[in-house]
Design a protein around this motif. Structure first.
Motif, PDB file in Angstrom:
ATOM      1  N   ALA A  34       2.623   9.969   0.237  1.00 18.50           N
ATOM      2  CA  ALA A  34       2.753  10.235  -1.195  1.00 18.50           C
ATOM      3  C   ALA A  34       3.521   9.121  -1.906  1.00 18.50           C
ATOM      4  O   ALA A  34       3.534   9.046  -3.123  1.00 18.50           O
ATOM      5  CB  ALA A  34       3.448  11.577  -1.407  1.00 18.50           C
ATOM      6  N   PHE A  35       4.177   8.279  -1.102  1.00 19.41           N
ATOM      7  CA  PHE A  35       5.051   7.267  -1.703  1.00 19.41           C
ATOM      8  C   PHE A  35       4.391   5.921  -1.825  1.00 19.41           C
ATOM      9  O   PHE A  35       3.588   5.544  -0.989  1.00 19.41           O
ATOM     10  CB  PHE A  35       6.302   7.074  -0.833  1.00 19.41           C
ATOM     11  CG  PHE A  35       7.142   8.290  -0.723  1.00 19.41           C
ATOM     12  CD1 PHE A  35       8.083   8.594  -1.702  1.00 19.41           C
ATOM     13  CD2 PHE A  35       6.994   9.145   0.369  1.00 19.41           C
ATOM     14  CE1 PHE A  35       8.864   9.720  -1.590  1.00 19.41           C
ATOM     15  CE2 PHE A  35       7.776  10.278   0.483  1.00 19.41           C
ATOM     16  CZ  PHE A  35       8.709  10.571  -0.497  1.00 19.41           C
ATOM     17  N   ARG A  36       4.801   5.202  -2.843  1.00 20.30           N
ATOM     18  CA  ARG A  36       4.527   3.773  -2.824  1.00 20.30           C
ATOM     19  C   ARG A  36       5.882   3.091  -2.638  1.00 20.30           C
ATOM     20  O   ARG A  36       6.825   3.362  -3.370  1.00 20.30           O
ATOM     21  CB  ARG A  36       3.877   3.329  -4.135  1.00 20.30           C
ATOM     22  CG  ARG A  36       3.402   1.875  -4.055  1.00 20.30           C
ATOM     23  CD  ARG A  36       2.837   1.375  -5.364  1.00 20.30           C
ATOM     24  NE  ARG A  36       1.474   1.827  -5.647  1.00 20.30           N
ATOM     25  CZ  ARG A  36       0.376   1.339  -5.074  1.00 20.30           C
ATOM     26  NH1 ARG A  36       0.472   0.418  -4.153  1.00 20.30           N
ATOM     27  NH2 ARG A  36      -0.816   1.774  -5.413  1.00 20.30           N
ATOM     28  N   PRO A  37       5.968   2.238  -1.614  1.00 15.88           N
ATOM     29  CA  PRO A  37       7.242   1.556  -1.399  1.00 15.88           C
ATOM     30  C   PRO A  37       7.636   0.789  -2.653  1.00 15.88           C
ATOM     31  O   PRO A  37       6.777   0.185  -3.301  1.00 15.88           O
ATOM     32  CB  PRO A  37       6.945   0.591  -0.261  1.00 15.88           C
ATOM     33  CG  PRO A  37       5.736   1.137   0.412  1.00 15.88           C
ATOM     34  CD  PRO A  37       4.949   1.840  -0.643  1.00 15.88           C
ATOM     35  N   ARG A  69       4.264  -7.012   5.596  1.00 11.47           N
ATOM     36  CA  ARG A  69       5.417  -7.844   5.903  1.00 11.47           C
ATOM     37  C   ARG A  69       4.965  -9.286   6.172  1.00 11.47           C
ATOM     38  O   ARG A  69       5.577 -10.240   5.728  1.00 11.47           O
ATOM     39  CB  ARG A  69       6.135  -7.282   7.128  1.00 11.47           C
ATOM     40  CG  ARG A  69       7.495  -7.897   7.379  1.00 11.47           C
ATOM     41  CD  ARG A  69       7.903  -7.695   8.809  1.00 11.47           C
ATOM     42  NE  ARG A  69       8.188  -6.319   9.138  1.00 11.47           N
ATOM     43  CZ  ARG A  69       9.398  -5.777   9.131  1.00 11.47           C
ATOM     44  NH1 ARG A  69      10.423  -6.502   8.792  1.00 11.47           N
ATOM     45  NH2 ARG A  69       9.579  -4.528   9.484  1.00 11.47           N
ATOM     46  N   ARG A  70       3.853  -9.414   6.893  1.00  8.35           N
ATOM     47  CA  ARG A  70       3.305 -10.747   7.162  1.00  8.35           C
ATOM     48  C   ARG A  70       2.842 -11.421   5.874  1.00  8.35           C
ATOM     49  O   ARG A  70       3.018 -12.615   5.686  1.00  8.35           O
ATOM     50  CB  ARG A  70       2.125 -10.659   8.147  1.00  8.35           C
ATOM     51  CG  ARG A  70       2.555 -10.666   9.594  1.00  8.35           C
ATOM     52  CD  ARG A  70       1.398 -11.041  10.519  1.00  8.35           C
ATOM     53  NE  ARG A  70       0.274 -10.120  10.416  1.00  8.35           N
ATOM     54  CZ  ARG A  70       0.245  -8.931  11.017  1.00  8.35           C
ATOM     55  NH1 ARG A  70       1.259  -8.536  11.753  1.00  8.35           N
ATOM     56  NH2 ARG A  70      -0.802  -8.147  10.883  1.00  8.35           N
ATOM     57  N   TYR A  71       2.242 -10.622   5.000  1.00 10.38           N
ATOM     58  CA  TYR A  71       1.819 -11.160   3.702  1.00 10.38           C
ATOM     59  C   TYR A  71       3.031 -11.733   2.954  1.00 10.38           C
ATOM     60  O   TYR A  71       2.989 -12.854   2.441  1.00 10.38           O
ATOM     61  CB  TYR A  71       1.127 -10.052   2.888  1.00 10.38           C
ATOM     62  CG  TYR A  71       1.071 -10.346   1.401  1.00 10.38           C
ATOM     63  CD1 TYR A  71       0.204 -11.316   0.887  1.00 10.38           C
ATOM     64  CD2 TYR A  71       1.908  -9.668   0.512  1.00 10.38           C
ATOM     65  CE1 TYR A  71       0.170 -11.603  -0.470  1.00 10.38           C
ATOM     66  CE2 TYR A  71       1.884  -9.939  -0.850  1.00 10.38           C
ATOM     67  CZ  TYR A  71       1.019 -10.911  -1.332  1.00 10.38           C
ATOM     68  OH  TYR A  71       0.999 -11.198  -2.669  1.00 10.38           O
ATOM     69  N   PRO A  73       0.822  -1.209   0.000  1.00 11.50           N
ATOM     70  CA  PRO A  73       0.000   0.000   0.000  1.00 11.50           C
ATOM     71  C   PRO A  73       0.857   1.262   0.000  1.00 11.50           C
ATOM     72  O   PRO A  73       1.996   1.245   0.463  1.00 11.50           O
ATOM     73  CB  PRO A  73      -0.793  -0.123   1.293  1.00 11.50           C
ATOM     74  CG  PRO A  73       0.008  -1.013   2.165  1.00 11.50           C
ATOM     75  CD  PRO A  73       0.735  -1.948   1.253  1.00 11.50           C
ATOM     76  N   ARG A  74       0.320   2.335  -0.523  1.00 13.34           N
ATOM     77  CA  ARG A  74       1.027   3.613  -0.492  1.00 13.34           C
ATOM     78  C   ARG A  74       1.173   4.057   0.952  1.00 13.34           C
ATOM     79  O   ARG A  74       0.285   3.840   1.760  1.00 13.34           O
ATOM     80  CB  ARG A  74       0.220   4.701  -1.206  1.00 13.34           C
ATOM     81  CG  ARG A  74      -0.187   4.393  -2.601  1.00 13.34           C
ATOM     82  CD  ARG A  74      -0.875   5.612  -3.186  1.00 13.34           C
ATOM     83  NE  ARG A  74       0.112   6.568  -3.667  1.00 13.34           N
ATOM     84  CZ  ARG A  74       0.641   6.529  -4.891  1.00 13.34           C
ATOM     85  NH1 ARG A  74       0.290   5.597  -5.733  1.00 13.34           N
ATOM     86  NH2 ARG A  74       1.523   7.433  -5.260  1.00 13.34           N
ATOM     87  N   ARG A  84       7.888   2.615   5.131  1.00 12.17           N
ATOM     88  CA  ARG A  84       6.441   2.800   5.196  1.00 12.17           C
ATOM     89  C   ARG A  84       5.668   1.511   4.968  1.00 12.17           C
ATOM     90  O   ARG A  84       4.440   1.529   4.886  1.00 12.17           O
ATOM     91  CB  ARG A  84       6.006   3.831   4.161  1.00 12.17           C
ATOM     92  CG  ARG A  84       6.551   5.206   4.466  1.00 12.17           C
ATOM     93  CD  ARG A  84       6.447   6.101   3.248  1.00 12.17           C
ATOM     94  NE  ARG A  84       7.119   7.368   3.473  1.00 12.17           N
ATOM     95  CZ  ARG A  84       6.532   8.412   4.024  1.00 12.17           C
ATOM     96  NH1 ARG A  84       5.281   8.366   4.390  1.00 12.17           N
ATOM     97  NH2 ARG A  84       7.216   9.531   4.225  1.00 12.17           N
ATOM     98  N   VAL A  85       6.373   0.420   4.815  1.00 11.85           N
ATOM     99  CA  VAL A  85       5.666  -0.845   4.606  1.00 11.85           C
ATOM    100  C   VAL A  85       5.017  -1.279   5.925  1.00 11.85           C
ATOM    101  O   VAL A  85       5.691  -1.410   6.937  1.00 11.85           O
ATOM    102  CB  VAL A  85       6.637  -1.947   4.123  1.00 11.85           C
ATOM    103  CG1 VAL A  85       5.901  -3.274   3.982  1.00 11.85           C
ATOM    104  CG2 VAL A  85       7.285  -1.551   2.808  1.00 11.85           C
TER     105      VAL A  85
END
Ligand SMILES: Nc1nc2c(ncn2[C@@H]2O[C@H](COP(=O)(O)OP(=O)(O)OP(=O)(O)O)[C@@H](O)[C@H]2O)c(=O)[nH]1
Ligand SMILES: [Mg+2]
Length: 449
Positions: free
Chosen positions: A380-383, A413-415, A376-377, A407-408
């Motif tokens: 303003a950023f998408r990792p 992380r679990r996914y 997910p964003r 920003r993750v």
């Protein structure tokens, strides 16, 4: 064997505050495991290359009606006995008390080196605040402020000076001569650890059960079964050869934790005829925290009625919700049923814990994971995740390189963890997913093309 630091002192001097400082961890596994049960009396810590276990003895003992601990009682004394370093904490603001003197007397009797620490010393001259504690005759007092973190780093350095260097993860060492799984058998007293050990070793065991040793030694037993070699770390504390099932088990938490640290795979033995209790959950929590592969053995499964089995399963699922990676095996150590399956699970968990995943395969799996569900964003950023490589084993550590990775969210992380687990069939081991920001040589090569 991983060294242990034990913190003693009368109530309210700040033991738990120091404990928290010494065990502070930003471990990815622990952060992402919802519902993880941890025992705040025993923790793992690390400074530089030194790893250690810390024991907070505050609250180890039942509190007397007066709410004071007159003398140090059983659990504390056991912990002191098994400690590699003893920290005795006093309160610099309250000054020296009778109870401090009592504890000091007991500590001096052990003949052991004691680190005398004067806490709550913020804003005070170290020499002044320490002066009166010299009379305890335990060496030079060290002034710190656990709450403010002052002097804590120096104290930790000092205490751990003699500790061995211990890598946090096993780096890729294909040269390691021994490829035999080290299996720790752990659990509360009476769950059947000794019987299981016996059952695993079979008749021809060549074991010295009666070797003398201090309480902190676990017994290491090499054995072979179905052509495969293993080393068993027996924490059951069986002292005599022969009728193992009748022997009294001595339970030492520190010894259990050390065996976990030293193992590739931990078999957590639980009693199907008993509720799964907090102590089981605490041990399980520690296993997860240590990043160890885990197989749960629900023992004494023989002769249970169907409703008892249902109830045992429920009790287990309720208490150990946070362990989603460990297979559960229903066994009877006494009857010898389920042992083969258990060993196969241990074997699988070992292979998973020690797996070697080449960068291209990892990166392809990462790309597939992102294609199925992008991170997910964050603002303003998408990792942006560019590639993944393996940073170590036992447990496997997967390092993902890219930008905007702070920003993750934990859920993503679990996914990823589940995705990698499925993709590489990593049963029985936790996975550590780490994010690393910034440039990398791989990108540069690409740009040039
Ligand atoms: N001023 C000051 N207060 C501190 C410091 N360290 C701990 N405290 C405070 O002292 C109180 C007791 O701290 P704990 O860490 O709970 O003490 P403890 O030794 O674990 O107490 P028990 O577990 O009950 O034996 C708390 O209010 C802490 O905030 C310090 O360095 N300076
Ligand atoms: Mg405390």
């Amino acid at each position: 064997m991983i060294p242990t630091i034990v913190i003693v002192g009368r109530p309210n001097v700040g033991k738990s505050t120091l404990f928290n400082r010494l065990t502070r961890s930003r471990d990815a596994i622990v952060a992402d495991m919802p519902g993880l049960t941890r025992d705040r009396h025993y923790g793992r810590g690390r400074i530089g290359y030194k790893s250690y276990i810390v024991v907070d003895t505050g609250g180890l003992e039942p509190v007397t009606p007066e709410g004071v601990m007159q003398v140090m009682a059983q659990q504390t004394l056991l912990a002191i006995d098994e400690a590699d370093a003893i920290v005795f904490m006093v309160d610099g603001r309250q000054g020296l008390t009778t109870q401090d003197r009592g504890i000091a007397d007991q500590l001096r009797k052990t003949g052991r080196k004691v680190w005398l620490v004067v806490n709550k010393a913020e804003g005070m001259q170290p020499a002044t605040v320490s002066a009166e504690f010299h009379e305890l005759a335990l060496g030079d007092p060290l002034a710190i402020s656990a709450a403010h973190g002052e002097g804590v780093g120096d104290l930790a350095e000092l205490i751990t000076t003699g500790f061995p260097d211990r890598p946090e993860v096993e780096e890729d060492d294909d040269t390691a001569p021994e490829k035999r799984p080290r299996i720790a058998i752990v659990g509360r007293p009476n769950v059947g650890k000794s019987t299981l050990v016996n059952s695993l070793l079979g008749e021809e065991r060549v074991v010295v059960f009666d070797q003398p040793g201090t309480t902190r030694d676990s017994i290491y037993i090499d054995f072979e079964r179905a052509g495969q070699n293993y080393t068993l770390i027996d924490t059951a504390g069986v002292r005599r050869r022969g009728n193992v099932t009748d022997a009294i088990e001595k339970f030492s938490v520190i010894k259990t934790l050390q065996a976990i640290e030293d193992a590739n795979v931990v078999v957590l033995v639980l009693d199907a005829r008993d509720q799964v209790v907090d102590q089981d959950a605490h041990i399980a929590g520690y296993i997860v925290e240590a990043g160890r592969a885990l197989v749960v053995a629900l023992n004494k499964w023989d002769g249970l009625r169907p409703e008892q089995r249902e109830s045992a399963k429920h009790s287990l699922e309720r208490t150990l919700t946070f362990i989603d990676y460990a297979p559960i095996h229903y066994i009877s150590a006494l009857a010898g049923t389920g042992i083969k399956g258990l060993l196969e699970a241990v074997e699988r968990a070992y292979r998973a814990a020690m797996v070697k995943l080449p960068t291209p395969r990892l990166t392809r799996a990462l790309e597939a994971a992102i294609a199925r569900q992008a991170p997910p964003r964050g603002g303003a950023f998408r990792p942006k995740m560019r590639y993944a490589h393996q940073g170590g084993s036992n447990p496997p550590r997967i390092i993902i390189h890219g930008t905007g990775l702070t920003r993750v969210p934990a859920s993503y992380r679990r996914y990823l963890e589940h995705f990698f687990r499925d993709a590489f069939e990593l049963m029985g081991t936790p996975l550590k997913i780490e994010f690393r920001q910034g440039q990398n040589p791989y990108d540069k090569r690409r740009d040039r093309r």
